[in-house]
Design an enzyme around this catalytic site. Sequence first.
Site, PDB file in Angstrom:
ATOM      1  N   CYS A 161     -41.075-100.158 -60.209  1.00  0.00           N
ATOM      2  CA  CYS A 161     -40.709-100.756 -61.594  1.00  0.00           C
ATOM      3  C   CYS A 161     -41.927-100.442 -62.519  1.00  0.00           C
ATOM      4  O   CYS A 161     -43.225-100.567 -62.168  1.00  0.00           O
ATOM      5  CB  CYS A 161     -40.229-102.082 -61.433  1.00  0.00           C
ATOM      6  SG  CYS A 161     -39.013-102.071 -60.291  1.00  0.00           S
TER       7      CYS A 161
ATOM      8  N   ARG B 103     -44.179 -93.345 -61.937  1.00  0.00           N
ATOM      9  CA  ARG B 103     -44.126 -94.348 -60.732  1.00  0.00           C
ATOM     10  C   ARG B 103     -42.806 -94.064 -60.099  1.00  0.00           C
ATOM     11  O   ARG B 103     -42.465 -94.929 -59.062  1.00  0.00           O
ATOM     12  CB  ARG B 103     -44.360 -95.658 -61.499  1.00  0.00           C
ATOM     13  CG  ARG B 103     -45.537 -96.001 -62.047  1.00  0.00           C
ATOM     14  CD  ARG B 103     -45.778 -97.306 -62.724  1.00  0.00           C
ATOM     15  NE  ARG B 103     -45.312 -98.235 -62.065  1.00  0.00           N
ATOM     16  CZ  ARG B 103     -46.223 -98.992 -61.323  1.00  0.00           C
ATOM     17  NH1 ARG B 103     -47.289 -98.735 -61.309  1.00  0.00           N
ATOM     18  NH2 ARG B 103     -45.801-100.026 -60.321  1.00  0.00           N
TER      19      ARG B 103
ATOM     20  N   TRP C 100     -36.849 -99.464 -60.147  1.00  0.00           N
ATOM     21  CA  TRP C 100     -36.729 -98.750 -58.806  1.00  0.00           C
ATOM     22  C   TRP C 100     -35.948 -99.539 -58.118  1.00  0.00           C
ATOM     23  O   TRP C 100     -36.477-100.673 -57.338  1.00  0.00           O
ATOM     24  CB  TRP C 100     -37.970 -98.354 -58.284  1.00  0.00           C
ATOM     25  CG  TRP C 100     -38.156 -97.606 -56.975  1.00  0.00           C
ATOM     26  CD1 TRP C 100     -37.762 -98.433 -55.830  1.00  0.00           C
ATOM     27  CD2 TRP C 100     -38.547 -96.395 -56.600  1.00  0.00           C
ATOM     28  NE1 TRP C 100     -37.939 -97.367 -54.749  1.00  0.00           N
ATOM     29  CE2 TRP C 100     -38.390 -96.110 -55.262  1.00  0.00           C
ATOM     30  CE3 TRP C 100     -38.930 -95.232 -57.131  1.00  0.00           C
ATOM     31  CZ2 TRP C 100     -38.843 -95.142 -54.673  1.00  0.00           C
ATOM     32  CZ3 TRP C 100     -39.196 -94.254 -56.725  1.00  0.00           C
ATOM     33  CH2 TRP C 100     -39.054 -93.962 -55.367  1.00  0.00           C
TER      34      TRP C 100
ATOM     35  N   ASN D  27     -41.137-107.351 -62.699  1.00  0.00           N
ATOM     36  CA  ASN D  27     -41.651-106.561 -61.555  1.00  0.00           C
ATOM     37  C   ASN D  27     -41.643-107.641 -60.311  1.00  0.00           C
ATOM     38  O   ASN D  27     -42.438-108.749 -60.647  1.00  0.00           O
ATOM     39  CB  ASN D  27     -42.654-105.974 -61.674  1.00  0.00           C
ATOM     40  CG  ASN D  27     -42.573-104.721 -62.712  1.00  0.00           C
ATOM     41  OD1 ASN D  27     -41.466-104.347 -63.012  1.00  0.00           O
ATOM     42  ND2 ASN D  27     -43.600-104.086 -62.921  1.00  0.00           N
ATOM     43  N   GLY D  28     -41.520-107.354 -59.190  1.00  0.00           N
ATOM     44  CA  GLY D  28     -41.823-108.157 -57.930  1.00  0.00           C
ATOM     45  C   GLY D  28     -40.624-108.500 -57.281  1.00  0.00           C
ATOM     46  O   GLY D  28     -39.490-107.973 -57.624  1.00  0.00           O
TER      47      GLY D  28
ATOM     48  N   GLU E 198     -51.129 -86.421 -36.822  1.00  0.00           N
ATOM     49  CA  GLU E 198     -51.208 -86.614 -38.498  1.00  0.00           C
ATOM     50  C   GLU E 198     -52.797 -86.692 -38.795  1.00  0.00           C
ATOM     51  O   GLU E 198     -52.834 -86.073 -39.905  1.00  0.00           O
ATOM     52  CB  GLU E 198     -50.425 -87.899 -38.826  1.00  0.00           C
ATOM     53  CG  GLU E 198     -50.532 -88.409 -39.952  1.00  0.00           C
ATOM     54  CD  GLU E 198     -49.788 -87.412 -41.241  1.00  0.00           C
ATOM     55  OE1 GLU E 198     -49.229 -86.570 -40.603  1.00  0.00           O
ATOM     56  OE2 GLU E 198     -50.276 -87.576 -42.195  1.00  0.00           O
TER      57      GLU E 198
ATOM     58  N   LYS F 152     -53.981 -83.914 -41.809  1.00  0.00           N
ATOM     59  CA  LYS F 152     -54.584 -84.409 -43.092  1.00  0.00           C
ATOM     60  C   LYS F 152     -56.022 -83.740 -42.994  1.00  0.00           C
ATOM     61  O   LYS F 152     -56.135 -83.159 -44.357  1.00  0.00           O
ATOM     62  CB  LYS F 152     -54.854 -85.966 -42.932  1.00  0.00           C
ATOM     63  CG  LYS F 152     -53.900 -87.129 -42.924  1.00  0.00           C
ATOM     64  CD  LYS F 152     -53.142 -87.120 -44.582  1.00  0.00           C
ATOM     65  CE  LYS F 152     -52.279 -85.929 -44.558  1.00  0.00           C
ATOM     66  NZ  LYS F 152     -50.752 -85.985 -44.041  1.00  0.00           N
TER      67      LYS F 152
ATOM     68  N   GLU G  95     -55.391 -79.899 -44.113  1.00  0.00           N
ATOM     69  CA  GLU G  95     -54.761 -79.787 -45.310  1.00  0.00           C
ATOM     70  C   GLU G  95     -55.754 -79.756 -46.506  1.00  0.00           C
ATOM     71  O   GLU G  95     -55.781 -78.957 -47.447  1.00  0.00           O
ATOM     72  CB  GLU G  95     -53.812 -80.807 -45.787  1.00  0.00           C
ATOM     73  CG  GLU G  95     -52.242 -80.669 -45.125  1.00  0.00           C
ATOM     74  CD  GLU G  95     -51.313 -81.751 -45.622  1.00  0.00           C
ATOM     75  OE1 GLU G  95     -51.740 -83.099 -45.145  1.00  0.00           O
ATOM     76  OE2 GLU G  95     -50.477 -81.655 -46.183  1.00  0.00           O
TER      77      GLU G  95
ATOM     78  N   HIS H  35     -56.566 -79.607 -19.376  1.00  0.00           N
ATOM     79  CA  HIS H  35     -55.594 -78.458 -18.989  1.00  0.00           C
ATOM     80  C   HIS H  35     -55.800 -77.195 -19.779  1.00  0.00           C
ATOM     81  O   HIS H  35     -55.198 -76.384 -19.892  1.00  0.00           O
ATOM     82  CB  HIS H  35     -54.102 -78.977 -18.931  1.00  0.00           C
ATOM     83  CG  HIS H  35     -53.823 -79.896 -18.118  1.00  0.00           C
ATOM     84  ND1 HIS H  35     -53.764 -79.786 -16.715  1.00  0.00           N
ATOM     85  CD2 HIS H  35     -53.493 -81.176 -18.163  1.00  0.00           C
ATOM     86  CE1 HIS H  35     -53.401 -80.774 -16.135  1.00  0.00           C
ATOM     87  NE2 HIS H  35     -53.364 -81.847 -16.940  1.00  0.00           N
TER      88      HIS H  35
ATOM     89  N   LYS I 263     -46.274 -80.054 -52.908  1.00  0.00           N
ATOM     90  CA  LYS I 263     -45.804 -81.394 -52.539  1.00  0.00           C
ATOM     91  C   LYS I 263     -44.425 -81.206 -52.169  1.00  0.00           C
ATOM     92  O   LYS I 263     -44.216 -82.005 -51.092  1.00  0.00           O
ATOM     93  CB  LYS I 263     -45.971 -82.253 -53.918  1.00  0.00           C
ATOM     94  CG  LYS I 263     -45.552 -83.843 -53.706  1.00  0.00           C
ATOM     95  CD  LYS I 263     -46.609 -84.388 -52.774  1.00  0.00           C
ATOM     96  CE  LYS I 263     -46.280 -85.599 -52.249  1.00  0.00           C
ATOM     97  NZ  LYS I 263     -46.947 -86.122 -51.126  1.00  0.00           N
TER      98      LYS I 263
HETATM   99  O1  M6R Z   1     -40.891 -84.288 -48.319  1.00  0.00           O
HETATM  100  P1  M6R Z   1     -40.932 -84.193 -46.821  1.00  0.00           P
HETATM  101  O2  M6R Z   1     -41.549 -85.311 -46.002  1.00  0.00           O
HETATM  102  O3  M6R Z   1     -39.816 -83.667 -46.189  1.00  0.00           O
HETATM  103  O4  M6R Z   1     -42.177 -83.222 -46.540  1.00  0.00           O
HETATM  104  C1  M6R Z   1     -42.363 -82.362 -45.288  1.00  0.00           C
HETATM  105  C2  M6R Z   1     -43.705 -81.866 -45.392  1.00  0.00           C
HETATM  106  O5  M6R Z   1     -43.875 -80.801 -46.134  1.00  0.00           O
HETATM  107  C3  M6R Z   1     -44.787 -82.805 -45.548  1.00  0.00           C
HETATM  108  O6  M6R Z   1     -45.023 -83.970 -44.753  1.00  0.00           O
HETATM  109  C4  M6R Z   1     -46.214 -81.921 -45.617  1.00  0.00           C
HETATM  110  O7  M6R Z   1     -46.543 -81.833 -44.318  1.00  0.00           O
HETATM  111  C5  M6R Z   1     -47.370 -82.880 -46.258  1.00  0.00           C
HETATM  112  N1  M6R Z   1     -48.018 -82.216 -47.199  1.00  0.00           N
HETATM  113  C6  M6R Z   1     -48.244 -83.547 -45.510  1.00  0.00           C
HETATM  114  O8  M6R Z   1     -49.292 -84.151 -45.876  1.00  0.00           O
END
Ligand code: M6R
Length: 604
Positions: free
Chosen positions: A2, A27, A75, A99-100, A480, A484, A487, A503, A599
Site C-alpha cells: 500500500c 510498490r 495491495w 497502511n499496516g 539458491e 544468486k 546470476e 562421489h 525479471k
Molecule cells: O517469476 P518466477 O518465480 O516464476 O520466476 C522464475 C525464475 O525465472 C526466477 O526465479 C529466476 O531464477 C530469478 N532470476 C532468480 O533470482
Amino acid sequence: MCGIVGYLGKKNTKQILLDGLKELEYRGYDSAGIAVLQNGEFSNFKAVGKLVNLEEKTKDFKTDGFSVGIGHTRWATHGKPTELNAHPHLGESSYVVHNGIIENYATLKKELQSSGITFLSQTDTEVIVHQFEKNLKISNNPFEAFAKTVKELHGAYAILLVTKAEPNAIFFAKQGSPMLVGINAEDEKYFASSDTPIIGHCTNVNYFEDGDYGYITSSEIAIFDKDKKRKEPKFLTLLQNKLSAQKNGFRFFMEKEIYEQSDVISDTLMGRLSENEIIFDEIDKTLFDGISEIKLCACGTSYHSAMSASYLFERYSRIKTSLEIASEFRYREPVMSSDTLFIVISQSGETADTLEALKMAKASGLKTLVICNVDNSSMVRLADATILTRAGIEKGVASTKAFATQITVFWMLSLYIAKLKNSLEDNKIAKQISLLREIPSHVKVNDDLHERIKRLSKRYLHGHGFFFIGRDIFYPLALEGALKLKEISYLHAEGYPSGEMKHGPIALADPELFTIALLPKHLHYEKSKSNVEELSARDSTICAISQIEFEKADDFVQISECRDYMLEFFEMMIVVQLLSLEISIRLGNDVDMPRNLAKSVTVE
Ligand code: M6R
C-alpha cells in the site's frame, strides 16, 4: 504494497494526489482511491485495477482554491481487491487512509456494530474512521477525538484522516509503517508514505517517528509523541533524485530487498497464525480431499523454494511429494493421477514454462494451487486456489524477498496440511508456529554481519569456481546461494548436497576452489561437518556459515543463536544473499539488471 499521499494547499489537489499515487505504483497495488474536502464538501473516487481507471473516474472532477485531500493505493491482504475495500474509507463526515494492520479491529468493530454502526468494507481500516467519529460525538473536539482513537488502536499503522469537523487540517499518526510530511515556501503540505511523491514539490521533509500523531494546517505543524508531549518537527533537506529515493538510500534494489525481508515476512505471516493452527482464509480445506500426493513445479529460485517445501511436506505433513522443473515437465509426457495436488510456485505468476505446466495439470483434471506474489497474474487467474506471498514488488532480477516469503508460506502450508492429516501433534504444531513468529527477527540485517561479509567478499573474486554445499533442506538453500552468485557475479557456482561431494566433485578440490559450507547446528551437524572436513583435508578454501565456530574453515561467518534449524535456514539465507551482492558490487556488475537476464521470463 500500500501507498499513501496527502495534500493541503491551494494548487490542483486532485492532480497532485493522482501524480503522487503514480510515483508509488512501483510498490504494487490492486485498487486506489482519493477523497478531497473543498468548501465543506467531500468528493470521493475509488477504482479497482490500475490508476488509469481512477483517472478516468475523476476526469470531470476539478479542484480550485484551498482544499485538503488524501489518496491511497491498496495491495489487498484482508478482503478482496474491490471498490468497497479500497481506501479512503468513509464515516459520516470523515475519510481515512491507512497502511499496516489494526490488530484489535475485530473487537473495535464488534463494539461499533453493537452501537448501530454499519460497516461497508471487510477491511480493518474502516474501524478507524468510525471510532474517530464515535469519540468526536463525545468530546466535540476533533483533535482530542483523533488522539483518543490513536491510543485505542493496536498494531502497525500510518494514518491520514480528514474531517468536515476540521476542514483545514489533516490528522496523521504513525506506528510501524512509514509516513512523512514535506513543506515548501508556498505553505503547502504534502504527506506520503515514501519520498518519491513529494520530490519536485517540496524542499524539506520531516520523517515521522513511531508513536507520532497530530495535525497539520497551512500555518501549523502539531506533532505529539507517544507520551502526548508536543515535539518540534525535524526538517531535513529533501533528496531530489527519484531513483535513489525509491532505493531508500540503498545502493541497489537487491540490497534494499534483502533488508526488507523482515517486514515482508511479517506481512506474509499477518493474520495467518493462531495459537495452534495456520489460517489460510483464501483456500478451502476441501482442496486436500482425496489428495495423497503433492507435485511441486517451478523454475529458478521458485524451484529452489519448491525443493525446500518438499522436505517440509514430507517431514511435517507426511505426504508424498515430488518435484518438477517446469521446462522439463512439459515435454516428458508425465503420468498424472487425480489424487495429486499440483502446486506451482512463481514470483511473477507469468513464467511461460510454469504457466504451461499449470495448464497441462489442469487439462489432466488435477487440482491446482499457485503460490504467487502477484495477484491477478496469469497463474492466479488459472489455478483453482491461490496463496499470495505478499513480498511486495521485487525489482532486482535476482530474487531475494520473493524466495524468503515463498519459504515462509511453505512452512505454514506444511503445518496446515499436518493439521488436516493429523500428522503432527497439536503441541508440535504450536511449537512450529512460535518458531514462525521468530523469523522476522532472524532476517533483520545486522550491520556487523553485513560489514563482515563486505570485507570477506574481496577474497572470493577469483578462483576456478564455487561449491555451495548443504544437507537436507540446506541443499536447496545451497542451490539458491549458488544461483544468486552466478546470476549477478558471472562466476561459476554450483549447489551440491554435502554428502555427494565425495562421489565426484571433490576431485576439483584445491585452494582455488571455494566451498561455502552451510552447517546448521540443529540438523545433521556432525554429518555435514565431516563432509566439510573431507574438503578441507584436500585444501579447498572453505567459508563456513554456522552458529558453531568451525576451526577447519579458512573463513567463518557466525550466525546468531537459533533454537531451530528453520531459523538457521533464514539466517544463512541472508548470509548467502549478502555474499553474492558484495562480490557482484566489487566486480563492478550491474546488480539489479545482470546481463542476459530478465525479471519475468515469459518465453519458453
Ligand atoms: O517469476 P518466477 O518465480 O516464476 O520466476 C522464475 C525464475 O525465472 C526466477 O526465479 C529466476 O531464477 C530469478 N532470476 C532468480 O533470482
